[in-house]
Design a protein around this motif. Sequence first.
Motif, PDB file in Angstrom:
ATOM      1  N   ILE A 142     -49.182  22.461 -11.944  1.00  0.00           N
ATOM      2  CA  ILE A 142     -48.068  22.591 -10.801  1.00  0.00           C
ATOM      3  C   ILE A 142     -48.256  21.601  -9.909  1.00  0.00           C
ATOM      4  O   ILE A 142     -49.307  21.009  -9.407  1.00  0.00           O
ATOM      5  CB  ILE A 142     -48.022  24.029 -10.111  1.00  0.00           C
ATOM      6  N   LEU A 143     -47.105  20.880  -9.412  1.00  0.00           N
ATOM      7  CA  LEU A 143     -47.157  19.999  -8.430  1.00  0.00           C
ATOM      8  C   LEU A 143     -47.068  20.677  -7.253  1.00  0.00           C
ATOM      9  O   LEU A 143     -46.322  21.589  -6.709  1.00  0.00           O
ATOM     10  CB  LEU A 143     -45.710  19.182  -8.357  1.00  0.00           C
ATOM     11  N   PHE A 144     -48.219  20.305  -6.020  1.00  0.00           N
ATOM     12  CA  PHE A 144     -48.185  21.083  -4.921  1.00  0.00           C
ATOM     13  C   PHE A 144     -48.453  20.234  -3.674  1.00  0.00           C
ATOM     14  O   PHE A 144     -49.135  19.081  -3.801  1.00  0.00           O
ATOM     15  CB  PHE A 144     -49.518  21.968  -5.054  1.00  0.00           C
ATOM     16  N   VAL A 145     -47.567  20.428  -2.827  1.00  0.00           N
ATOM     17  CA  VAL A 145     -47.739  19.544  -1.155  1.00  0.00           C
ATOM     18  C   VAL A 145     -48.442  20.481  -0.433  1.00  0.00           C
ATOM     19  O   VAL A 145     -47.931  21.468   0.208  1.00  0.00           O
ATOM     20  CB  VAL A 145     -46.409  19.247  -1.035  1.00  0.00           C
ATOM     21  N   GLY A 146     -49.618  20.167  -0.096  1.00  0.00           N
ATOM     22  CA  GLY A 146     -50.608  20.951   0.649  1.00  0.00           C
ATOM     23  C   GLY A 146     -50.360  20.203   2.203  1.00  0.00           C
ATOM     24  O   GLY A 146     -49.643  19.565   2.353  1.00  0.00           O
ATOM     25  N   PRO A 147     -51.033  20.964   3.070  1.00  0.00           N
ATOM     26  CA  PRO A 147     -51.130  20.266   4.711  1.00  0.00           C
ATOM     27  C   PRO A 147     -51.587  19.025   4.686  1.00  0.00           C
ATOM     28  O   PRO A 147     -52.487  18.367   3.915  1.00  0.00           O
ATOM     29  CB  PRO A 147     -52.037  21.473   5.237  1.00  0.00           C
ATOM     30  N   ASP A 148     -51.442  18.486   5.827  1.00  0.00           N
ATOM     31  CA  ASP A 148     -52.107  16.965   6.117  1.00  0.00           C
ATOM     32  C   ASP A 148     -53.607  17.418   6.250  1.00  0.00           C
ATOM     33  O   ASP A 148     -53.968  18.395   6.498  1.00  0.00           O
ATOM     34  CB  ASP A 148     -51.383  16.731   7.605  1.00  0.00           C
ATOM     35  N   MET A 165     -50.989  17.028  -4.421  1.00  0.00           N
ATOM     36  CA  MET A 165     -51.902  17.516  -5.569  1.00  0.00           C
ATOM     37  C   MET A 165     -51.025  17.973  -6.679  1.00  0.00           C
ATOM     38  O   MET A 165     -49.718  18.447  -6.787  1.00  0.00           O
ATOM     39  CB  MET A 165     -52.806  18.439  -4.948  1.00  0.00           C
ATOM     40  N   VAL A 166     -51.904  17.750  -7.876  1.00  0.00           N
ATOM     41  CA  VAL A 166     -51.669  18.384  -8.946  1.00  0.00           C
ATOM     42  C   VAL A 166     -52.660  19.679  -9.428  1.00  0.00           C
ATOM     43  O   VAL A 166     -53.689  19.294  -9.398  1.00  0.00           O
ATOM     44  CB  VAL A 166     -51.557  17.599 -10.382  1.00  0.00           C
ATOM     45  N   ALA A 167     -52.228  20.859  -9.317  1.00  0.00           N
ATOM     46  CA  ALA A 167     -52.968  22.096  -9.593  1.00  0.00           C
ATOM     47  C   ALA A 167     -52.889  22.562 -10.766  1.00  0.00           C
ATOM     48  O   ALA A 167     -52.209  22.885 -11.440  1.00  0.00           O
ATOM     49  CB  ALA A 167     -52.869  23.126  -8.473  1.00  0.00           C
ATOM     50  N   CYS A 168     -54.308  22.332 -11.785  1.00  0.00           N
ATOM     51  CA  CYS A 168     -54.213  22.635 -13.317  1.00  0.00           C
ATOM     52  C   CYS A 168     -55.049  23.715 -13.391  1.00  0.00           C
ATOM     53  O   CYS A 168     -56.166  23.854 -12.851  1.00  0.00           O
ATOM     54  CB  CYS A 168     -54.594  21.535 -13.999  1.00  0.00           C
ATOM     55  N   ASP A 169     -55.018  24.511 -14.585  1.00  0.00           N
ATOM     56  CA  ASP A 169     -55.760  25.545 -15.079  1.00  0.00           C
ATOM     57  C   ASP A 169     -56.823  24.896 -15.589  1.00  0.00           C
ATOM     58  O   ASP A 169     -58.038  25.237 -15.385  1.00  0.00           O
ATOM     59  CB  ASP A 169     -55.079  26.059 -16.552  1.00  0.00           C
ATOM     60  N   ILE A 191     -47.937  15.685 -16.970  1.00  0.00           N
ATOM     61  CA  ILE A 191     -48.342  15.620 -15.555  1.00  0.00           C
ATOM     62  C   ILE A 191     -48.830  14.094 -15.270  1.00  0.00           C
ATOM     63  O   ILE A 191     -48.742  13.692 -14.165  1.00  0.00           O
ATOM     64  CB  ILE A 191     -49.324  16.800 -15.409  1.00  0.00           C
ATOM     65  N   LYS A 192     -49.379  13.345 -16.357  1.00  0.00           N
ATOM     66  CA  LYS A 192     -49.920  12.217 -16.306  1.00  0.00           C
ATOM     67  C   LYS A 192     -48.784  11.226 -15.852  1.00  0.00           C
ATOM     68  O   LYS A 192     -48.990  10.188 -15.002  1.00  0.00           O
ATOM     69  CB  LYS A 192     -50.611  11.620 -17.491  1.00  0.00           C
ATOM     70  N   ILE A 193     -47.689  11.604 -16.363  1.00  0.00           N
ATOM     71  CA  ILE A 193     -46.475  10.707 -16.177  1.00  0.00           C
ATOM     72  C   ILE A 193     -45.926  10.783 -14.625  1.00  0.00           C
ATOM     73  O   ILE A 193     -45.525  10.045 -14.014  1.00  0.00           O
ATOM     74  CB  ILE A 193     -45.323  11.103 -17.007  1.00  0.00           C
TER      75      ILE A 193
END
Length: 229
Positions: free
Chosen positions: A221-227, A175-179, A188-190
């Motif tokens: 931020i770039l975020f890797v969350g759970p499956d 995911m990308v988490a943004c304000d 971020i689009k790139i």
Amino acid sequence: MEVDPSYLSRLWDFLSEVLSMFFFQVTGGILVIEQLIEFILPKKWWEAVDTAIPKSKRRRILLWLCAVSFIYASFSAYDNVNMRLQSVYERNRDLPIDFQTFKSSEKRLRPDQSKIISNLIYENKNIIGKLHFARYLSGNTVMYSGDILDALKRSGVEVVQDIVAPDTPDQTGVMVACDDPNNVPESIKIIIGIFHKADINVNITNMLTQAKKRYVGNGCILFVGPDPL
């Protein structure tokens, strides 16, 4: 001899914080002390002060005050960094990590995906700049997020990493988490486009609660969350 760019970046951050605080103290306090006292005191009192402490002596006192101010600014910058590190340590110390997940984790980034991410991030690293990367260590995401982090670092882009948790069960995968999810920066689009080329879907979500205080003003931020459950 090669110079570590991350060291230069940290040195610049430290010096900029010291100098900004120092100049604020000098211009906002020390340099106006004499004018302020002259304005407040009655003329006859100021003449007495001027006789007791000539201008040459006052200049020496002001220089000493500037030296003390610089020492205080340096300590304050060090203390600020130390408190932030202590805060991160306290958060991560209590984070429960089942080390069995490292053994059972099977999901990995394919070599071709890693190569696409590294090469394309490298080609756009001047636009991307500093990248804030966070992950949730659980199950398959341990090795998978580690592979993504490795691919990002191989590109040469500066990566600030952290460990955070999602806010809701639907915040899963990459995911990308943004304000402001409706106003995603071009950089971020790139990044999203690069991950799509690597056959990795990226969802956009609101800034994570645990990350809000740490990434104020950084946008996304770039975020890797759970499956997914």
